[in-house]
Design an enzyme around this catalytic site. Structure first.
Site, PDB file in Angstrom:
ATOM      1  N   LYS A  94      32.004  12.185  45.633  1.00  0.00           N
ATOM      2  CA  LYS A  94      31.514  12.739  46.908  1.00  0.00           C
ATOM      3  C   LYS A  94      30.006  12.617  47.092  1.00  0.00           C
ATOM      4  O   LYS A  94      29.527  12.509  48.219  1.00  0.00           O
ATOM      5  CB  LYS A  94      31.942  14.202  47.042  1.00  0.00           C
ATOM      6  CG  LYS A  94      33.413  14.348  47.399  1.00  0.00           C
ATOM      7  CD  LYS A  94      33.698  15.680  48.054  1.00  0.00           C
ATOM      8  CE  LYS A  94      35.116  15.736  48.572  1.00  0.00           C
ATOM      9  NZ  LYS A  94      36.102  15.808  47.452  1.00  0.00           N
ATOM     10  N   GLU A 116      31.711  22.292  56.082  1.00  0.00           N
ATOM     11  CA  GLU A 116      32.687  23.234  55.544  1.00  0.00           C
ATOM     12  C   GLU A 116      33.049  22.770  54.140  1.00  0.00           C
ATOM     13  O   GLU A 116      32.769  21.629  53.751  1.00  0.00           O
ATOM     14  CB  GLU A 116      33.950  23.239  56.405  1.00  0.00           C
ATOM     15  CG  GLU A 116      34.920  22.089  56.151  1.00  0.00           C
ATOM     16  CD  GLU A 116      34.396  20.713  56.565  1.00  0.00           C
ATOM     17  OE1 GLU A 116      33.482  20.660  57.404  1.00  0.00           O
ATOM     18  OE2 GLU A 116      34.908  19.714  56.022  1.00  0.00           O
ATOM     19  N   SER A 382      38.371   9.489  40.677  1.00  0.00           N
ATOM     20  CA  SER A 382      37.403  10.032  41.641  1.00  0.00           C
ATOM     21  C   SER A 382      36.616  11.213  41.105  1.00  0.00           C
ATOM     22  O   SER A 382      35.506  11.493  41.555  1.00  0.00           O
ATOM     23  CB  SER A 382      38.120  10.396  42.941  1.00  0.00           C
ATOM     24  OG  SER A 382      39.230  11.248  42.669  1.00  0.00           O
TER      25      SER A 382
HETATM   26  C1  LIG Z   1      37.439  15.631  47.526  1.00  0.00           C
HETATM   27  C2  LIG Z   1      38.031  14.867  46.454  1.00  0.00           C
HETATM   28  C3  LIG Z   1      39.058  13.933  46.682  1.00  0.00           C
HETATM   29  C4  LIG Z   1      39.670  13.701  48.027  1.00  0.00           C
HETATM   30  O1  LIG Z   1      38.824  13.135  48.969  1.00  0.00           O
HETATM   31  P1  LIG Z   1      38.995  11.635  49.498  1.00  0.00           P
HETATM   32  O2  LIG Z   1      38.126  11.617  50.698  1.00  0.00           O
HETATM   33  O3  LIG Z   1      40.431  11.416  49.812  1.00  0.00           O
HETATM   34  O4  LIG Z   1      38.524  10.741  48.426  1.00  0.00           O
HETATM   35  C5  LIG Z   1      39.542  13.194  45.621  1.00  0.00           C
HETATM   36  N1  LIG Z   1      39.070  13.366  44.376  1.00  0.00           N
HETATM   37  C6  LIG Z   1      38.084  14.253  44.113  1.00  0.00           C
HETATM   38  C7  LIG Z   1      37.614  14.400  42.703  1.00  0.00           C
HETATM   39  C8  LIG Z   1      37.527  15.036  45.135  1.00  0.00           C
HETATM   40  O5  LIG Z   1      36.559  15.895  44.871  1.00  0.00           O
END
Ligand SMILES: *Cc1c(COP(=O)(O)O)cnc(C)c1O
Length: 383
Positions: A94, A116, A382
């Site tokens: 993010k 938010e 992610s």
């Molecule tokens: C917020 C988040 C997501 C989901 O968000 P996307 O916009 O779909 O990528 C996925 N993995 C993590 C670790 C997150 O913090």
């Protein structure tokens, strides 16, 4: 899929095929146009690109590594690799778009970032970006989420951010979006609403995708260097879809790479027990843009559930909606239980504790590996 894909998608009105656009109050139209114009002039400027590069390298710790999971691959077959976005500063992908959005805000002379947050991940990333640039930051969060995710509330406060508790309705994400939007509408000149995924009105789905493209660009180079070829499969979890767009964007024109977007199947595929928007949703409008939307019998956004709060959204990015119709990406789902099993497998076989969001992608990679033991799989971890 042509070489001009990124120039033509979205079109000048913010549409990816029939999805996207900006369905917003008239007083915001002008502001979105200003953001769009600022983004177009700035994203071509040597100074902006250079500043973002420096930030990525020296503050975020990019490039993040690609890692080959030896023991996981040995157990399940296939060759499983992870793009380690969990090693990005603050522990998830993010920050890639939050730093970009905040840099744009600074160049536009904005004083305050507003957003938010549900579980608090977007809030913490944006609070970090605000501290870096010396901007004010105001994060709206439902009271229920504040008590559930208290450590993230504390991190935001330590970083100097004001956390506004939202006390109406179900006191969770949807009310927090409404509240943040109201606060933004009061002063769109001095503030900017920083959206946390490839969702919302144009130009946000485009900007957030562009800021996340670094993930795919790095991963493709790294994978080629490690193996001499492209991955057979690329897998990412999809909430709004930002981490998935980041990694997919580098492989959209490589027909030998199969792309998989994985949504939360929750506890069952009954309404309210999952958030499998692509599998069970229909085209509709939510939060100012068109996309696949999970809808109840009245056409309103349906209640959703996932064990991973970052995937818990009844809409999805407009670009993903188009890529589904084009059959360029396969969208599938993983249940809460499969997600937890994968969470422990990766932790205990590799010493990497993944986010529950990312565990959905890991679970799907394990399934693919069992099915095609001779293939390689690149997962976007992610967080
Ligand atoms: C917020 C988040 C997501 C989901 O968000 P996307 O916009 O779909 O990528 C996925 N993995 C993590 C670790 C997150 O913090």
């Amino acid at each position: 899929m042509s070489k001009n894909y990124f120039k033509n998608n979205p079109d000048k009105d913010g549409f990816f095929g029939t999805y996207g656009g900006a369905f917003i109050p008239p007083n915001l139209e002008e502001e979105m146009k200003k953001i769009n114009d600022a983004y177009f002039s700035i994203s071509k400027s040597h100074k902006f690109i250079n500043e973002l590069r420096q930030i990525r390298k020296h503050f975020q710790g990019r490039p993040t590594p690609v890692y080959h999971c030896g023991r996981l691959s040995q157990k399940y077959g296939g060759q499983i690799y992870l793009k380690r976005e969990d090693l990005n500063h603050t522990g998830a992908h993010k920050l890639n778009h939050c730093m970009g959005e905040a840099l744009l805000a600074k160049h536009m002379g904005k004083k305050k970032l507003i957003a938010e947050t549900g579980a608090g991940q977007h809030g913490v990333a944006l609070a970090t970006a605000a501290a870096y640039f010396g901007l004010e930051c105001e994060i709206h969060m439902g009271e229920v989420d504040i008590s559930k995710e208290y450590p993230n509330v504390q991190r935001m406060k330590v970083l100097g951010t004001t956390v506004i508790p939202v006390t109406h309705g179900l006191k969770t994400l949807k009310e927090a979006v409404d509240s943040a939007f109201e606060a933004y509408l009061k002063d769109p000149i001095n503030s900017i609403y920083c959206i946390g995924s490839v969702v919302g009105p144009h130009p946000f789905p485009m900007m957030v995708r562009d800021f996340q493209r670094v993930v795919g660009i790095e991963a493709k180079d790294q994978f080629l260097e490690m193996t001499g070829e492209l991955p057979d499969n690329v897998v990412a979890c999809v909430g709004g879809g930002s981490n998935a767009m980041g990694i997919f964007s580098a492989f959209l024109f490589d027909d030998e790479c199969a792309l998989y977007g994985i949504e939360p199947g929750g506890t069952s595929l009954k309404m309210g027990e999952h958030a499998a928007t692509m599998t069970l949703g229909k085209p509709g409008t939510i939060h100012g843009f068109k996309c696949y939307v999970l809808q109840d019998e009245n056409g309103e956004p349906a209640p959703v559930h996932s064990i991973a709060s970052g995937l818990d959204y009844p809409g999805v990015g407009p670009e993903h909606s188009m890529l589904k119709d084009l059959e360029k990406v396969t969208y599938d789902s993983i249940t809460d239980k499969e997600c937890i099993d994968a969470f422990f497998e990766l932790s205990r076989l590799e010493g990497i504790i993944p986010a529950l969001e990312s565990s959905h992608a890991v679970a799907y990679a394990i399934k693919l590996a069992q099915k095609n033991p001779q293939q390689s799989i690149l997962v976007n971890l992610s967080g």
